[in-house]
Write an enzyme that holds these catalytic residues in place. Structure first.
Site, mmCIF file in Angstrom:
data_model
loop_
_atom_site.group_PDB
_atom_site.id
_atom_site.type_symbol
_atom_site.label_atom_id
_atom_site.label_comp_id
_atom_site.label_asym_id
_atom_site.label_seq_id
_atom_site.Cartn_x
_atom_site.Cartn_y
_atom_site.Cartn_z
ATOM 1 N N GLY A 1 53.135 8.535 2.559
ATOM 2 C CA GLY A 1 53.214 8.640 1.106
ATOM 3 C C GLY A 1 54.413 9.429 0.608
ATOM 4 N N PRO B 1 54.791 8.552 7.607
ATOM 5 C CA PRO B 1 55.391 7.838 6.477
ATOM 6 C C PRO B 1 55.777 6.412 6.876
ATOM 7 C CG PRO B 1 56.650 9.825 7.087
ATOM 8 C CD PRO B 1 55.708 9.536 8.194
ATOM 9 N N GLY B 2 55.778 5.533 5.899
ATOM 10 C CA GLY B 2 56.282 4.179 6.113
ATOM 11 C C GLY B 2 57.522 3.976 5.266
ATOM 12 N N ARG B 3 57.269 3.940 3.943
ATOM 13 C CA ARG B 3 58.327 3.711 2.967
ATOM 14 C C ARG B 3 59.573 4.578 3.197
ATOM 15 N NH1 ARG B 3 56.781 2.070 -1.858
ATOM 16 N NH2 ARG B 3 54.695 2.779 -1.318
ATOM 17 N N ARG C 1 56.518 -6.404 -5.267
ATOM 18 C CA ARG C 1 56.201 -5.104 -5.865
ATOM 19 C C ARG C 1 56.304 -5.061 -7.391
ATOM 20 N NH1 ARG C 1 58.481 -0.822 -5.107
ATOM 21 N NH2 ARG C 1 56.662 0.501 -4.884
ATOM 22 N N TYR D 1 52.801 -4.057 -8.748
ATOM 23 C CA TYR D 1 52.671 -2.629 -9.110
ATOM 24 C C TYR D 1 53.467 -2.256 -10.351
ATOM 25 C CZ TYR D 1 51.548 -2.201 -4.049
ATOM 26 O OH TYR D 1 51.049 -2.324 -2.796
ATOM 27 N N CYS E 1 55.952 -20.360 -10.699
ATOM 28 C CA CYS E 1 55.307 -20.718 -11.968
ATOM 29 C C CYS E 1 54.216 -19.714 -12.318
ATOM 30 C CB CYS E 1 54.749 -22.131 -11.887
ATOM 31 S SG CYS E 1 56.078 -23.331 -11.806
ATOM 32 N N GLU E 2 54.644 -18.515 -12.679
ATOM 33 C CA GLU E 2 53.750 -17.422 -13.060
ATOM 34 C C GLU E 2 54.520 -16.560 -14.038
ATOM 35 O OE1 GLU E 2 50.651 -16.356 -12.174
ATOM 36 O OE2 GLU E 2 50.311 -17.974 -10.721
HETATM 37 C C1 LIG Z 1 50.356 2.686 4.037
HETATM 38 C C2 LIG Z 1 49.974 3.798 4.915
HETATM 39 C C3 LIG Z 1 50.902 4.784 5.265
HETATM 40 C C4 LIG Z 1 52.315 4.813 4.752
HETATM 41 O O1 LIG Z 1 52.426 4.922 3.379
HETATM 42 P P1 LIG Z 1 53.899 5.092 2.775
HETATM 43 O O2 LIG Z 1 53.685 5.220 1.315
HETATM 44 O O3 LIG Z 1 54.649 3.853 3.109
HETATM 45 O O4 LIG Z 1 54.506 6.281 3.388
HETATM 46 C C5 LIG Z 1 50.500 5.767 6.140
HETATM 47 N N1 LIG Z 1 49.241 5.801 6.633
HETATM 48 C C6 LIG Z 1 48.322 4.872 6.303
HETATM 49 C C7 LIG Z 1 46.967 4.951 6.884
HETATM 50 C C8 LIG Z 1 48.653 3.848 5.432
HETATM 51 O O5 LIG Z 1 47.737 2.939 5.120
#
Ligand SMILES: *Cc1c(COP(=O)(O)O)cnc(C)c1O
Length: 426
Positions: A240, A276-278, A314, A318, A354-355
């Site tokens: 996150g 983290p992912g993002r 996105r 969102y 088409c949205e």
């Molecule tokens: C999606 C997710 C993340 C990563 O979230 P980011 O906002 O991309 O950092 C980490 N842990 C879990 C369990 C998730 O579902």
């Protein structure tokens, strides 16, 4: 803004070289995802330098491209997987499986079968359960390996309600039940190794108090579990970590987050884990798209492009803001014979789906678009291709990666035949 290891805290869309992107679009066509693995590596180094004592995992769902996973694995980052498919990708990359966590969210039976099979081959794998049912179902399959419990701390964070998970009952066991659930799991022979929570995708410098509150609850819980059940190996506080999508947003102060985290977790005899992912991939990616239609509508200038909500979901899902740049207008302005300069105008940029929700921006002031212009949409490295889909029977785009400055095709463009062929398999 402090920089860790002298690396920029964010790569803005303006920092991408427009002629380079134009030549990629010329060679690989549009829409095209570009992921700069060199920047992914920089982001890994920045996280490692801010959290030197933590175990760092990458949340694969942000961008599961094999090249991204390999790059992060080489950089010493583990892999957090949310499905059997992601787990299968991670197992191709890992050495021992010790750096792979599988987080089961209402897992379909087939996913659990694959996860348990993976554990038989890689016994150091960790499975994170978010419900007592999941623990029962793992036991039924003979699993008694490393078990982490996902808890719901009853506190959420995030830029949109759809990415807040902490206070959402879907995710995790209520924190107040965690000690009982883990004591029971330990009695049943599971190897209890950790607790986990992920409260959404909104850790930001101005929400540090919420982050502190969440992390201190996790520290507290870790102490209760240790006292009642036994030693824990790690406390996983999820991901996150926010990235600045708007040009005017300041980048996350990673060191401040790290310091707040260390303070808030308190005295815990277990390793901190973050996932983290993002943060690893968002600013390492752009989406290139070509203008095919310019229409003066009554209310705005409508600009039609060849990417749509099926390419980058996105904004539609969102209301997410992504920076957009007209690369053709920028190179024109830079070129020495560029005696024409374009004015700017408020534009609504929209795709071929088409949205009415198929919109990348509304009334945004940008250089006047012309048919054939190349646009770049920034911060597209996370949850971009991953959320792409084939709605409207539209094939998904290609992806190229940049590594050590050179480019290669990482995933070919789908064809219409790719979309329809699964219907004719028998
Ligand atoms: C999606 C997710 C993340 C990563 O979230 P980011 O906002 O991309 O950092 C980490 N842990 C879990 C369990 C998730 O579902």
């Amino acid at each position: 803004m402090t920089t860790l290891e002298g690396l920029p805290a964010v790569r803005r869309l303006t920092a991408w070289e427009p002629t380079r992107l134009e030549s990629l679009a010329g060679e690989y066509e549009t829409p095209l995802y570009v992921l700069d693995l060199d920047r992914v590596r920089e982001n890994a180094r920045r996280l490692e330098s801010a959290f030197p004592d933590a175990e760092i995992l990458y949340a694969v769902k942000a961008n599961a491209l094999s090249d991204a996973l390999e790059t992060l694995h080489e950089a010493g980052i583990g892999l957090e997987c949310a499905s059997a498919g992601e787990l299968s990708r991670a197992l191709v990359v890992t050495d021992s499986g010790a750096d792979v966590h599988y987080t089961a969210v209402n897992p379909p039976a087939g996913d659990l079968d694959i996860a348990v099979e993976a554990w038989e081959a890689y016994p150091e794998l960790t499975i994170t359960a978010g419900a007592e049912d999941t623990i029962d179902r793992l036991e039924e399959r003979g699993y008694d390996g490393r078990l982490c419990l996902r808890v719901n701390p009853g506190i959420g964070a995030g830029h949109h309600e759809k990415v807040q998970t902490g206070a959402n009952a879907k995710f995790g066991v209520p924190a107040e039940r965690a000690v009982d659930v883990l004591a029971d799991a330990a009695d049943r022979g599971f190897d209890v190794v950790g607790i986990h929570a992920h409260v959404g995708s909104g850790v930001s410098s101005d929400q540090l108090d919420a982050h502190r509150e969440f992390v201190s609850r996790m520290g507290e819980l870790a102490r209760s579990v240790t006292a009642a059940v036994g030693d824990l190996e790690f406390v996983d506080i999820g991901g996150g970590f926010g990235v600045p999508y708007r040009e005017a947003d300041a980048p996350l102060d990673l060191e401040a987050v790290a310091e707040a985290t260390r303070e808030a977790v308190g005295d815990v005899d277990a390793q901190l884990t973050i996932e983290p992912g993002r943060y690893f991939v968002a600013d390492a990616g752009v989406l290139l798209t070509e203008v095919n239609t310019v229409k003066d509508a009554r209310e705005t200038t409508l600009v039609g492009v060849d990417a749509g909500m099926t390419t980058l979901l996105r904004p539609a899902m969102y209301d997410a803001y992504h920076p957009i740049r007209n690369l053709t207008a920028d190179t024109e302005a830079d070129s020495s014979d560029g005696d024409r300069s374009r004015g700017t105008t408020a534009q609504t940029i929209t795709g071929p789906i088409c949205e009415s929700g198929d919109v990348f921006c509304t009334d945004r002031e940008l250089p006047e678009s012309e048919r054939g212009d190349l646009l770049a949409i920034g911060n597209a490295g996370a949850y971009g291709y991953e959320m792409a889909n084939q709605y409207n029977s539209r094939p998904r785009p290609a992806s190229v990666v940049i590594e050590d400055g050179t480019v290669r095709l990482a995933r070919r463009r789908e064809t219409i035949d790719d979309v329809t062929s699964v219907e004719r398999e028998s």
